[in-house]
Design an enzyme around this catalytic site. Structure first.
Site, PDB file in Angstrom:
ATOM      1  CG  ASP A 262       3.763  -6.843   5.833  1.00 34.12           C
ATOM      2  OD1 ASP A 262       3.575  -7.660   4.906  1.00 34.12           O
ATOM      3  OD2 ASP A 262       3.692  -5.615   5.657  1.00 34.12           O
TER       4      ASP A 262
HETATM    5  C1  NOJ Z   1       3.668  -6.614   2.171  1.00 37.66           C
HETATM    6  C2  NOJ Z   1       2.672  -5.528   2.429  1.00 37.66           C
HETATM    7  O1  NOJ Z   1       3.196  -4.621   3.366  1.00 37.66           O
HETATM    8  C3  NOJ Z   1       1.332  -6.046   2.915  1.00 37.66           C
HETATM    9  O2  NOJ Z   1       0.430  -4.975   2.950  1.00 37.66           O
HETATM   10  C4  NOJ Z   1       0.845  -7.148   2.036  1.00 37.66           C
HETATM   11  O3  NOJ Z   1      -0.419  -7.588   2.446  1.00 37.66           O
HETATM   12  C5  NOJ Z   1       1.858  -8.279   2.081  1.00 37.66           C
HETATM   13  N1  NOJ Z   1       3.135  -7.793   1.575  1.00 37.66           N
HETATM   14  C6  NOJ Z   1       1.436  -9.476   1.249  1.00 37.66           C
HETATM   15  O4  NOJ Z   1       1.547  -9.179  -0.082  1.00 37.66           O
END
Ligand code: NOJ
Length: 713
Positions: A262
């Site tokens: 993430d």
């Molecule tokens: C952080 C988020 O936790 C995740 O769900 C998301 O897909 C990514 N950022 C990309 O934006």
């Protein structure tokens, strides 16, 4: 056994053999376009970065051209948070949130939502959505409840598999198919105190019992990518949890796609979780644990190249990660066609808006109705009150162009939408009734609040539709709530409206279950819409006027009070009952509304339930005893009565939806599997322990709604 992907793996190996160390490491880097800007993005494309996120249309095409004109010309894959339609693009169709979709309990609705989203994403030149989100919403103070399919592992897994099939279609190289991404692996929704990204105080046994099953279904549905969670389990960040990423995900579950971290997970190892001394150590730990692609932490590139050159990281680790990425690129057919065609002209087309409307209609969940709904033809004046009745941003909620990649609350929507106020006005007019609107107040107290005018406007109405909820500043990452009660002056206004003694319907336009208090308990009817997207207001109006018969069922329980959380239905037994009638000394122990609940404008009755443990067939007669056709969701739960480890008081193991005409009775048969009755024992094995079980079939997870039979296995 040979992998289904053997041909793609072979192709990937051929390419890998030609790559320099720098080119390989670059494949593992995912660059955040909106953060770094065009120039820097193009520089990364020329270095051979494997992926970019948060870039749309022509900007993406320019990056792709740069990537394709490098020595090996390996195409980039573009990722986007198309988590409820391709909603970061203001031309696309904005669907209801995943939580609203879960209220439908309908696999076909989820599949269709996935298919439409994929088509629009592919048409935008992109390949990959970071969806679905498979965390469970058990502590609803968490800011991201709206992104989940609710609280239950079984329902979450079913809808996840369906939406993944929708995204990925029959084949990844289809012009209208994109990659799905099961996230966030795992137990992210279980962080202590619902504190976003904090530690989850669970064991691996508990993970196998509750949190991993939806991810297993995602693997079985062929999900091409997984995203690791921000958080940690018992002190080990998922980013460095080799046991979870390798032993469980790849060796046990058989996952063959690639894993992306993430946002900035690698840097968090140094800056937030303090398990790595510096970026080099973080890069080594993340790569060795089994992350194939590193989102946002572009420092990985220099560190990983250096570590390999200095002999501190085995190049084989890099090779394996790159192989996973290139295999999926080959499977998508990117080497032949770096850009998908999609279906030009499909953005927000009538077919897609219809799909969004169907999802919103089917998501509407009626939780209380003292007879005020549907609004009678004799109603000549309707008062619509509350800011969320006429606020497209609140109706949309999180993850649209208003909120991401950078917050843009002043964005002017390109596509038409219908707010609840507009939906009610339109239908009222068609029925010859008048409609007044007053804002009254919103979820955040402001100078605009004007309760007296709202009460004045409501006077003389035949029915009041009072819309309450939350707004985007209360929703999403970094916006966990300690207090789930209605914020601002919403309860105060409810009481003033109630004092008018006019039939009063409360509509919840919110990201999650709120502790609605009087606004639910003293209302004549309660309708839950969550965040219905572009057509959400129309669907609410249609339900209020009875143009559609509400059929939503709660995928998540509602607390009476924040202090009651967690109130999910499948709890372990054992809560002491020291006071005669209740377990809390200051509140009832039951939630306000529980998982599976939902009314309609007709009634259903259940009779003659049977279960044959030999054939594993359950059957029950369901009748529509009312005057309208309706859709019933027949829910099947079980309980293991005595077991070596404690097991939940009930667990959903199956459900079936059935349409019934007035007066009609149908026999509903459901085939179960012996392993549906399994538990995870202390050795972390999934087993069925011989003994007595109880099967429960009925309208919701409430005991009063369930027929039961005991049987032995
Ligand atoms: C952080 C988020 O936790 C995740 O769900 C998301 O897909 C990514 N950022 C990309 O934006």
């Amino acid at each position: 056994m040979e992998s289904k992907n053997a041909a793609y793996i072979a192709r990937a190996k051929e390419i890998l053999a030609q790559m320099t160390l720098e080119e390989k490491v670059a494949q593992m880097v995912q660059v955040p376009y909106a953060m770094v800007g065009r120039e820097e993005a193009l520089r990364w494309a020329k270095l051979g970065a494997g992926s970019f996120l948060h870039v749309l249309g022509d900007d993406a095409r320019e990056v792709q051209q740069a990537a394709c004109s490098t020595r090996l010309g390996i195409p980039v894959i573009f990722g986007i948070d198309a988590v409820r339609g391709h909603a970061l693009n203001d031309h696309a169709t904005v669907f209801p949130t995943q939580l609203a979709c879960a209220c439908t309990w309908d696999r076909e609705i989820a599949r269709e939502m996935g298919r439409v989203t994929a088509r629009e994403v592919a048409t935008d030149g992109l390949h990959w959505t970071f969806s679905p989100l498979l965390c469970l919403s058990r502590d609803t103070r968490w800011g991201r409840v709206n992104e989940t399919f609710g609280e239950d592992p079984y329902l979450t897994g079913e809808l996840a598999a369906a939406i993944i099939e929708g995204y990925q279609g029959d084949s990844l190289d289809d012009e209208e198919s994109i990659l799905a991404c099961a996230k966030h692996y795992y137990a992210y929704g279980e962080a202590v105190g619902a504190r976003d990204a904090c530690d989850s105080e669970i064991t691996y046994r508990k993970a196998r019992e509750v949190f991993l099953p939806p991810f297993k279904k995602a693997v079985d549905a062929g999900c091409a990518s997984f995203m690791t969670a921000y958080g940690s389990i018992d002190g080990t960040p998922l980013t460095i949890d080799r046991h979870s990423l390798k032993d469980i995900l790849r060796d046990e579950m058989g996952f063959e796609g690639f894993v992306v971290t993430d946002w900035d997970n690698m840097s968090s190892l140094v800056k937030q979780q303090f398990v790595a001394e510096d970026t080099d150590e973080a890069a080594r730990l993340a790569a060795e644990a089994g992350n194939d692609m590193i989102m946002t932490s572009v420092a990985f590139y220099d560190s990983a190249v250096k570590l390999v050159r200095e002999g501190r990281l085995d190049e084989a680790v890099i090779d394996e990660a790159v192989l996973h990425i290139l295999t999926i690129k080959a499977k998508m057919g990117l080497f032949e066609h770096p850009e998908k065609k999609g279906r030009p002209g499909c953005f927000g087309c009538a077919e897609h808006m219809d799909a969004a409307l169907r999802t919103a209609q089917r998501s509407i969940t009626l939780l209380r109705n003292d007879g005020v709904l549907p609004i009678a033809p004799s109603c000549k004046k309707i008062a619509v009150i509350g800011a969320n009745a006429d606020d497209v941003r609140a109706q949309y909620g999180d993850w649209t162009y208003f909120t991401h990649p950078l917050p843009d609350p002043d964005h002017v929507p390109v596509r038409p939408y219908t707010t609840i106020r507009e939906g009610v006005e339109e239908l009222a007019k068609a029925k010859g009734a008048s409609c007044v609107y007053a804002r009254g107040c919103g979820p955040i107290a402001s100078d605009e609040d004007d309760l007296p005018s709202a009460v004045e406007a409501a006077k003389g109405a035949d029915v009041i539709v009072y819309v309450v909820g939350d707004v985007v500043s209360q929703v999403g990452e970094g916006k966990d709530r300690a207090d789930l009660s209605l914020s601002g002056r919403q309860t105060e206004l409810f009481r003033q409206l109630r004092a008018l003694n006019i039939p009063l319907v409360t509509v919840l336009c919110a990201s999650k279950p709120l502790a609605m208090g009087d606004a639910a308990e003293q209302a004549d009817a309660v309708v839950v819409a969550f965040n219905g997207g572009a057509t959400g207001g129309k669907a609410v109006a249609q339900a209020l006027f009875g143009e559609i018969n509400p059929s939503g069922r709660l995928p998540i329980s509602f607390p009476r009070h924040s202090g009651q959380v967690p109130v999910y239905y499948n709890q372990l037994p054992g809560w002491h009952k020291l006071v005669d009638k209740q377990k809390y000394c200051d509140l009832p122990e039951t939630p306000l509304y529980v998982f599976g609940e939902g009314l309609s404008y007709t009634d259903f009755a259940y009779e003659n339930m049977t279960f044959d443990p030999q054939t594993m067939k359950a059957s029950v007669q369901v009748s529509n005893t009312g005057a309208r056709a309706g859709l019933e969701t027949v829910q099947v739960y079980f309980r293991d009565l005595v077991s070596s480890v404690m097991t939940p008081v009930k667990n959903l193991i199956a459900y079936k939806q059935v349409e019934l005409a007035p007066g009609e009775t149908k026999t509903v048969e459901i085939k179960l599997e012996r392993m549906d009755f399994a538990l995870v024992n202390r050795r972390e094995e999934r087993v069925v322990e011989p003994g007595e079980f109880m099967l429960m079939v009925g309208h919701s997870s409430k005991d009063a709604d369930l027929l039961t039979v005991k049987f032995a296995l």
